[in-house]
Enzyme design. Structure first.
Site, mmCIF file in Angstrom:
data_model
loop_
_atom_site.group_PDB
_atom_site.id
_atom_site.type_symbol
_atom_site.label_atom_id
_atom_site.label_comp_id
_atom_site.label_asym_id
_atom_site.label_seq_id
_atom_site.Cartn_x
_atom_site.Cartn_y
_atom_site.Cartn_z
ATOM 1 N N ASP A 135 73.033 9.312 -39.276
ATOM 2 C CA ASP A 135 72.959 9.878 -40.620
ATOM 3 C C ASP A 135 71.650 10.654 -40.718
ATOM 4 O OD1 ASP A 135 73.899 10.052 -43.488
ATOM 5 O OD2 ASP A 135 71.955 9.093 -43.793
ATOM 6 N N GLU A 166 77.379 14.024 -38.700
ATOM 7 C CA GLU A 166 78.088 14.763 -39.737
ATOM 8 C C GLU A 166 78.012 16.259 -39.465
ATOM 9 O OE1 GLU A 166 78.035 12.801 -44.041
ATOM 10 O OE2 GLU A 166 76.031 12.935 -43.187
ATOM 11 N N ASP A 214 71.555 4.461 -46.157
ATOM 12 C CA ASP A 214 71.612 5.324 -44.975
ATOM 13 C C ASP A 214 72.250 4.617 -43.789
ATOM 14 O OD1 ASP A 214 70.370 7.366 -46.389
ATOM 15 O OD2 ASP A 214 68.367 6.645 -45.882
#
Length: 408
Positions: free
Chosen positions: A181, A266, A348
């Site tokens: 992340d 991501e 997170d």
């Protein structure tokens, strides 16, 4: 397999003078070719091939004698690079090619006949000769193309494209998986709970940069030596920031790739995120895009898996234990108590675990990693693709929830 190694070179004053002249010749050929190709297209509606432009170089040499002092293959490479720039434009990967300026970064490309002599010398063809270099790692394979560049701070570098003759390693999907992340407070948070703080390189040097920029702004006459000296001082600060940022990203990406077999991140739309004027400077300073690029090419070079989940996957809005949706939370909330599993989660770390699980799910299904809604970065320039965009929505996925069924 092709690999590029960037080394620093130390040309003598005579070689620097020769390089400056070569930079000017290559830049002139690029600009002249671009002007000719653009004007021809406006008048006739047809483009000019790279082969036709290469035949124009001897004509220019008869008209401009100083072009003969530059290595001929460097001029030809300039035309080929311009042709590739047009291909990238028409394929939608880049903007329309622009004219090169004499200020800023300068580069010249040697497509062949470059030899590495030991650990501290590189021999170039033409009048450049042998240049002292700092080769910091072993060069495996044969030298294909060498690009010599001069940075705005006055440093010279040579990028050597090496071909080691080995095949690209096969991708292995068995091994340790990790989810990442990426953020601003913590640059990277892993699914294992590790946190790597954001160094904020620009903030550390911002005071020095501001002082140098103020001195430069006071030099109104652009032709004076004092202004050139002040401009060089600003360029050196920018170069320092870029180098420490690159060093941090290289070391962290190498550590993550060495310790894991499957890496899931991501797919962030950084270009859209920097439109937020409150966070634009911090996002640009973090350098997420280049960090992901480093992860990708280092993983692929070792036969490891690099995956990107869709940017609309709700990694921060799902409980990693139950996979149920969480109530809406403000960005200031970094820890929360889950109403479903009654556990306290770090926001997170919870997102990193969800990213890892979603990547493993997509890897098991063998589906392409696509953002919800198809191509969220459509081509803005050039011809459109004739391929039909299809997005696989698997039953049970979070993207499938709420999707209307045709005829239902």
């Amino acid at each position: 397999m092709l690999k590029a190694v960037k080394v620093r070179i130390y040309p003598s004053e005579e070689q620097q003078s020769h390089l400056a002249q070569a930079f000017g010749c290559v830049r002139w050929v690029w600009n002249q070719s671009l002007a000719t190709m653009s004007q021809t297209y406006k008048e006739t509606g047809k483009g000019i091939s790279a082969l036709t432009m290469k035949k124009q170089i001897p004509v220019w040499k008869t008209e401009f004698e100083w072009l003969k002092e530059c290595y001929s293959q460097c001029l030809q490479s300039s035309v080929l690079n311009l042709s590739q720039a047009f291909i990238n434009f028409f394929d939608g990967r880049a903007l329309y090619p622009t004219f090169k300026k004499r200020h800023g970064k300068q580069s010249i490309q040697f497509p062949q006949n470059v030899k590495v002599l030991g650990d501290d010398q590189i021999k170039f063809p033409g009048n450049l000769g042998v240049v002292r270099a700092k080769i910091h790692r072993e060069l495996v394979g044969s030298v294909k193309t060498v690009t010599v560049s001069k940075m705005p701070d006055g440093r010279y570098y040579a990028s050597l494209l090496m071909d080691d003759g080995a095949d690209k390693p096969a991708i292995k999907e068995d091994g340790k998986a990790i989810g990442l992340d990426i953020g601003l407070l913590d640059f990277v948070v892993t699914s294992e709970g590790s946190k790597y703080q954001n160094p904020r390189h620009l903030k550390k040097h911002e005071r020095n940069l501001k002082r140098k920029q103020r001195k430069l702004s006071r030099k109104k006459d652009k032709t004076t030596a004092k202004r050139r000296k002040a401009k060089l001082a600003v360029a050196k600060v920018h170069s320092k920031i870029a180098r420490v940022r690159e060093d941090f990203r290289h070391k962290l990406s190498r550590k993550i790739v060495d310790e894991n077999q499957i890496i899931v991140v991501e797919n962030l739309a950084v270009k859209n995120m920097v439109k937020n004027h409150c966070l634009a400077k911090s996002i640009s300073d973090a350098g997420w895009g280049m960090f992901c690029t480093m992860l990708k090419y280092k993983a692929e070079a070792e036969g490891k898996v690099y995956l990107e989940v869709g940017r609309f996957f709700p990694s921060s809005h799902l409980c990693s234990e139950t996979l149920l949706l969480l109530p809406k939370m403000d960005l200031s909330v970094r820890e929360f108590n889950c109403p479903h599993c009654s556990k306290r989660h770090d926001r997170d770390i919870n997102a990193a675990i969800n990213i890892r699980n979603e990547g493993l799910r997509l890897l098991a299904l063998g589906t392409s990693v696509t953002a919800l809604g198809g191509n969220v970065r459509p081509k803005q320039y050039g011809r459109k693709s004739t391929a039909v965009a299809a997005v696989a929505l698997e039953l049970g996925s979070h993207q499938h929830i709420g999707t209307p069924i045709a005829g239902g």
